[in-house]
Design a protein around this motif. Sequence first.
Motif, PDB file in Angstrom:
ATOM      1  N   LEU A 200      19.116   3.707  15.005  1.00  0.00           N
ATOM      2  CA  LEU A 200      18.985   5.096  14.765  1.00  0.00           C
ATOM      3  C   LEU A 200      17.238   5.918  14.306  1.00  0.00           C
ATOM      4  O   LEU A 200      17.209   6.527  14.739  1.00  0.00           O
ATOM      5  CB  LEU A 200      18.724   5.510  13.371  1.00  0.00           C
ATOM      6  CG  LEU A 200      20.960   4.984  13.756  1.00  0.00           C
ATOM      7  CD1 LEU A 200      21.416   4.926  11.866  1.00  0.00           C
ATOM      8  CD2 LEU A 200      21.470   6.168  14.157  1.00  0.00           C
ATOM      9  N   TRP A 201      16.014   4.561  14.152  1.00  0.00           N
ATOM     10  CA  TRP A 201      15.083   4.998  14.083  1.00  0.00           C
ATOM     11  C   TRP A 201      14.162   5.415  15.604  1.00  0.00           C
ATOM     12  O   TRP A 201      13.585   5.746  15.884  1.00  0.00           O
ATOM     13  CB  TRP A 201      13.992   4.003  13.523  1.00  0.00           C
ATOM     14  CG  TRP A 201      14.636   4.544  12.084  1.00  0.00           C
ATOM     15  CD1 TRP A 201      13.351   4.947  10.720  1.00  0.00           C
ATOM     16  CD2 TRP A 201      15.289   3.408  11.591  1.00  0.00           C
ATOM     17  NE1 TRP A 201      14.413   5.187  10.110  1.00  0.00           N
ATOM     18  CE2 TRP A 201      15.473   4.082   9.651  1.00  0.00           C
ATOM     19  CE3 TRP A 201      16.863   3.225  11.127  1.00  0.00           C
ATOM     20  CZ2 TRP A 201      15.967   4.105   8.678  1.00  0.00           C
ATOM     21  CZ3 TRP A 201      18.326   2.841  10.400  1.00  0.00           C
ATOM     22  CH2 TRP A 201      17.574   3.587   8.826  1.00  0.00           C
TER      23      TRP A 201
ATOM     24  N   ASP B  76      15.735   7.051  17.882  1.00  0.00           N
ATOM     25  CA  ASP B  76      16.798   8.331  17.863  1.00  0.00           C
ATOM     26  C   ASP B  76      15.638   8.706  17.622  1.00  0.00           C
ATOM     27  O   ASP B  76      15.748   9.774  18.051  1.00  0.00           O
ATOM     28  CB  ASP B  76      18.185   7.538  17.817  1.00  0.00           C
ATOM     29  CG  ASP B  76      18.946   7.023  18.636  1.00  0.00           C
ATOM     30  OD1 ASP B  76      19.185   6.942  20.145  1.00  0.00           O
ATOM     31  OD2 ASP B  76      20.153   6.908  18.082  1.00  0.00           O
ATOM     32  N   TRP B  77      15.254   8.436  15.773  1.00  0.00           N
ATOM     33  CA  TRP B  77      14.552   9.589  15.570  1.00  0.00           C
ATOM     34  C   TRP B  77      12.685   9.472  15.984  1.00  0.00           C
ATOM     35  O   TRP B  77      11.977  10.442  15.459  1.00  0.00           O
ATOM     36  CB  TRP B  77      14.987   9.298  14.458  1.00  0.00           C
ATOM     37  CG  TRP B  77      15.674   9.190  13.675  1.00  0.00           C
ATOM     38  CD1 TRP B  77      16.679  10.524  14.531  1.00  0.00           C
ATOM     39  CD2 TRP B  77      16.568   8.535  12.353  1.00  0.00           C
ATOM     40  NE1 TRP B  77      17.830  10.305  13.347  1.00  0.00           N
ATOM     41  CE2 TRP B  77      17.773   9.128  12.426  1.00  0.00           C
ATOM     42  CE3 TRP B  77      15.746   8.353  11.721  1.00  0.00           C
ATOM     43  CZ2 TRP B  77      18.558   8.965  11.760  1.00  0.00           C
ATOM     44  CZ3 TRP B  77      16.978   6.990  11.402  1.00  0.00           C
ATOM     45  CH2 TRP B  77      18.459   7.945  10.567  1.00  0.00           C
TER      46      TRP B  77
ATOM     47  N   CYS C 139      11.114   7.144  15.926  1.00  0.00           N
ATOM     48  CA  CYS C 139      10.577   5.871  15.449  1.00  0.00           C
ATOM     49  C   CYS C 139      10.877   4.468  15.598  1.00  0.00           C
ATOM     50  O   CYS C 139      11.273   4.250  14.736  1.00  0.00           O
ATOM     51  CB  CYS C 139       9.537   6.444  14.029  1.00  0.00           C
ATOM     52  SG  CYS C 139       9.670   7.777  13.569  1.00  0.00           S
TER      53      CYS C 139
ATOM     54  N   SER D 286      12.898   3.602  23.338  1.00  0.00           N
ATOM     55  CA  SER D 286      14.800   3.280  22.266  1.00  0.00           C
ATOM     56  C   SER D 286      15.058   2.478  23.209  1.00  0.00           C
ATOM     57  O   SER D 286      15.861   2.645  24.601  1.00  0.00           O
ATOM     58  CB  SER D 286      15.353   4.818  22.358  1.00  0.00           C
ATOM     59  OG  SER D 286      16.266   4.070  22.581  1.00  0.00           O
TER      60      SER D 286
END
Length: 299
Positions: A284-285, A287-288, A290, A297
């Motif tokens: 998820l990070w 994806d964001w 980070c 990713s």
Amino acid sequence: MQTDKVAIYGLGNMGYPLAERVGRHFPTQVFDLDTAQLGRAKEAFGAERITSPEMLADTHIIVLCLPTPAVSLSVLRQIAPHLPAGAVVLETSTVNPEHILAEQAVVEGFGIHLVDASIMAGVGQMVAGTASLALGGNPDAIAKAQPVLDAIASKQTNFGPLGAGAAAKVINNAVAHAVMVVVAEAGALATAAGVDSGKLIALLSDAQMGLHRPLTYRYADRIMKGDYAGGMPLDAARKDSVLALQLAQTLGVPLFAIQGSHSVYDMGVAAGYGRDDYAAVAKLWADWGCPTVPGPSTH
């Protein structure tokens, strides 16, 4: 060991035992607003009180152990013009990388180097000699200050460029403080459920259990390698999280950290990672924008 003087600014809860350790090996100059601490340092290890910045004209290593970044900056602005070229300032205070860089901007015009030497310990560990340091900065500057660093703490980890040591400490503290809330919640759940607290501590302390495995296995072996195949599915981890929330609701125990963490599992399942090992929440990070580890990713 060399006998050059070492100046120490800040004789508070951590600064005094730090100064005492340095004072066993070097002539020391000290400054603090508390005159009682200055007197204590003079009596204990012969420390000389700094009464003006001009006294630092021949002092090549300066240690800061101060309460806020603003105080460190203020001190550096006062003393930098009076330090000899090539001096090294060791910032042991708890600060962020941005503060380290701001401090470096103050001193670099005078040919002075800054090293972040963040203390990874409590006061008791500093007194006992079991503290460690998280370092960041120019290798030559670190080498020049090495005897003083060794006097402060024998265990040191060099995290790389200027500011990296400070960042490592802040991250470590953030984890410790977050885990403290989780542990408090776990204790409240255990007490309400009639679970023996001593046995709960033994359970969570086991290297294969909840406090250790997320770091030593899922982060180190799965997230670092981008390997999310097999293992405990994120769907199953979310189910277990639901059970924990239901238990808390049944027992009337408020949750904050565990409740907030559950939202991440909801988002991971919604993002399509439900059949991956539950370490896939780290995706998820990425994806964001980070990523949890360097690189692209790991979709």
